[in-house]
Write an enzyme that holds these catalytic residues in place. Sequence first.
Site, PDB file in Angstrom:
ATOM      1  N   CYS A 146      -4.869   2.491  -3.486  1.00 38.73           N
ATOM      2  CA  CYS A 146      -3.609   3.003  -2.913  1.00 38.73           C
ATOM      3  C   CYS A 146      -2.475   1.994  -3.098  1.00 38.73           C
ATOM      4  CB  CYS A 146      -3.766   3.366  -1.428  1.00 38.73           C
ATOM      5  SG  CYS A 146      -4.858   4.732  -1.144  1.00 38.73           S
TER       6      CYS A 146
ATOM      7  N   ASP B 131       2.950  -4.307   8.142  1.00 40.08           N
ATOM      8  CA  ASP B 131       1.761  -3.483   7.954  1.00 40.08           C
ATOM      9  C   ASP B 131       0.559  -4.420   8.132  1.00 40.08           C
ATOM     10  OD1 ASP B 131      -0.517  -2.413   6.837  1.00 40.08           O
ATOM     11  OD2 ASP B 131       0.472  -1.599   5.067  1.00 40.08           O
TER      12      ASP B 131
ATOM     13  N   GLN C 215      -4.734  -4.620   7.063  1.00 31.58           N
ATOM     14  CA  GLN C 215      -5.782  -5.536   6.598  1.00 31.58           C
ATOM     15  C   GLN C 215      -5.859  -6.794   7.443  1.00 31.58           C
ATOM     16  OE1 GLN C 215      -8.114  -4.976   4.492  1.00 31.58           O
ATOM     17  NE2 GLN C 215      -7.316  -3.020   3.804  1.00 31.58           N
TER      18      GLN C 215
ATOM     19  N   LYS D 132     -10.497  -0.532  10.490  1.00 34.69           N
ATOM     20  CA  LYS D 132     -10.631  -1.741   9.668  1.00 34.69           C
ATOM     21  C   LYS D 132     -10.914  -2.957  10.544  1.00 34.69           C
ATOM     22  CE  LYS D 132      -7.370   0.027   6.217  1.00 34.69           C
ATOM     23  NZ  LYS D 132      -8.200   0.457   5.091  1.00 34.69           N
TER      24      LYS D 132
ATOM     25  N   HIS E 144       0.873  -1.185   0.000  1.00 34.69           N
ATOM     26  CA  HIS E 144       0.000   0.000   0.000  1.00 34.69           C
ATOM     27  C   HIS E 144       0.907   1.232   0.000  1.00 34.69           C
ATOM     28  CE1 HIS E 144      -2.756   2.954   1.912  1.00 34.69           C
ATOM     29  NE2 HIS E 144      -3.743   2.175   1.544  1.00 34.69           N
TER      30      HIS E 144
HETATM   31  N1  PLP Z   1      -1.836  -0.641   4.624  1.00 29.93           N
HETATM   32  C1  PLP Z   1      -2.800  -1.356   4.053  1.00 29.93           C
HETATM   33  C2  PLP Z   1      -2.495  -2.753   3.568  1.00 29.93           C
HETATM   34  C3  PLP Z   1      -4.082  -0.822   3.919  1.00 29.93           C
HETATM   35  O1  PLP Z   1      -5.049  -1.543   3.346  1.00 29.93           O
HETATM   36  C4  PLP Z   1      -4.332   0.496   4.395  1.00 29.93           C
HETATM   37  C5  PLP Z   1      -5.651   1.113   4.216  1.00 29.93           C
HETATM   38  O2  PLP Z   1      -6.363   0.813   3.282  1.00 29.93           O
HETATM   39  C6  PLP Z   1      -3.288   1.180   5.005  1.00 29.93           C
HETATM   40  C7  PLP Z   1      -2.060   0.586   5.096  1.00 29.93           C
HETATM   41  C8  PLP Z   1      -3.479   2.557   5.546  1.00 29.93           C
HETATM   42  O3  PLP Z   1      -4.360   2.514   6.624  1.00 29.93           O
HETATM   43  P1  PLP Z   1      -4.935   3.866   7.244  1.00 29.93           P
HETATM   44  O4  PLP Z   1      -5.517   4.647   6.096  1.00 29.93           O
HETATM   45  O5  PLP Z   1      -5.967   3.400   8.204  1.00 29.93           O
HETATM   46  O6  PLP Z   1      -3.806   4.575   7.892  1.00 29.93           O
END
Ligand code: PLP
Length: 417
Positions: free
Chosen positions: A375, A211, A214, A237, A134
Site C-alpha cells: 500500500c 500516522d 507502524q 498492529k 502509505h
Molecule cells: N499507515 C501505515 C504506515 C500502515 O502500515 C498501515 C497499515 O498497513 C496503515 C496506515 C493503515 O492501517 P489500517 O489498515 O489498520 O487502517
Amino acid sequence: MNESRPAMLDVQAIRAEFPVLAQRVHDAGGQGRPLAYLDNAATTQKPLAVVDAVRDFYLRDNANVHRGVHALSERATAAYEGAREKVRAFIGAESAREIIFVRGTTEAINLVAAAWGRANVREGDEILITGLEHHSNIVPWQMLRDAVGAKLVVAPINRRGEVDMEAFERLLSPRTKLVAISHLSNALGTINPVERMISLAHEVGALALVDGAQAAAHLDVDVRRLDADFYAMSAHKMYGPTGIGALYGKREILETMPPWQGGGDMISMVTFDETRYNELPYRFEAGTPHIAGAIGFGHALDWLERVGVANIAAHETRLLDYATERARAFPGLTIIGEAAHKASILSFTLEGVHPHDLGTILDREGVAIRAGHHCAMPVMDFFGVPATARASFAAYNTREEVDALFAALEKARELFA
Ligand code: PLP
C-alpha cells in the site's frame, strides 16, 4: 515509560502466550514446517490476554454502552471507557476526551480529512506529506484536495529511503495548512524525525498529523512530547483486535471540528429542525462502537506495558540487525530502504525472482512474509520495483526464525538459478 536500559525478553515465555505461533503449516502428510510468522507489519498475532478479554466480554458483560441503565450496560460502559483511559495513558495524552475510537488508522486519517480538512482547508492551501506514505495517508488528502481545490505537496525521499529534510523544510510555507507524516514507514522501516517535522510545521502555522500505524507498537510514543496535533493508530498492529484503533487529537482542535458522521451517541439533542452535538469524544463516535474491540485494545496495551515497548524495540532491533547482516551477505539480494534510523522491517528484492513468487516459496517453507507494494505504490515507483518482499518482526520472533527465512531464500535462489 521506563527510561532505564531495556531488559532482555523471555521470548519463549512470550511465545507461549500466542498459541497461534505453535503450529506447522502445509502439514498434509506430516511434511509441514514450523510457522515463522514474519508478517507483523501487516498485523500482529494476539496474546491470550487479548483473546480472553474479548471472549469474556461477550460471555459475561455484553451490552450496548452509554445509554443503558442495567448492570451489563454499566459494566460494558466502564470497560469501554476504561480502554479509552488506557489509550490515553499509553500515548501520554492529557485527557481521555482527546481519544476517539475509530476502526483504525485509515479511518482516523479520513476523520481528520473530512472533519478538520473540510472546515479548514481552502483553495490554494497546501497539505504536505512525504514520499514514504502509505496509501491511507495519501488518498484522503487527494480527496480533500479535489473537493476544496487545495494542493498536495510531497517531500521527496533519498535512495536510502529517508525524507530529504532540506526539501521538507523548503516546501513548508504559510500556505501549508497540514503536515501528514508517517512515524515509521511500513514499506521500508524508516523512522521519520517526526518531532522535528512537527516543530517545523508549527513554525509556519500548520498542524501536524502523525500516522502511527507502524510506530505505536515499536517506538515510544508520547504525543505531548512530540507536540502532535493528531496521532493515528491501529490496534491490530499492536497485538490487539482488528477493526479498532484510535485517533488522538488535541482537545482545543477537536473542539472546533464539526462532526463527520451523524447518528446515535454523537448528539445531545435532536429535533427535526435542529441537532445539538455531544461533547468530546462522543461527537466523533456516531453509532454503536466496536465495544469488544476497544476492550481487547485496552488489554493489548496492558500487555505491551507489561512486556515493555522499549524492551520489545531492543529485541526487534537485534533481530533486524542480524537479518540485515545476513541479507547483505546473501547473493543477489538487494535491501530496499537503508535509512540510518530503522525499526522492525526488512524490505528486499531477490534477483531473478518476483517478490510474489518469493512469498509463495517461502510460505511452503513455513515462513510468512508479505510480498507486494505494501500500500505504498509511490515508494515502489521511486525505487523502480513493482514490489518487494518484506519481513517484519515482533516481540515473539526469534533468531532461528531469521535463519529459517534465509534458509527458505536459499531454496528460492536454487529453484530459480
Ligand atoms: N499507515 C501505515 C504506515 C500502515 O502500515 C498501515 C497499515 O498497513 C496503515 C496506515 C493503515 O492501517 P489500517 O489498515 O489498520 O487502517
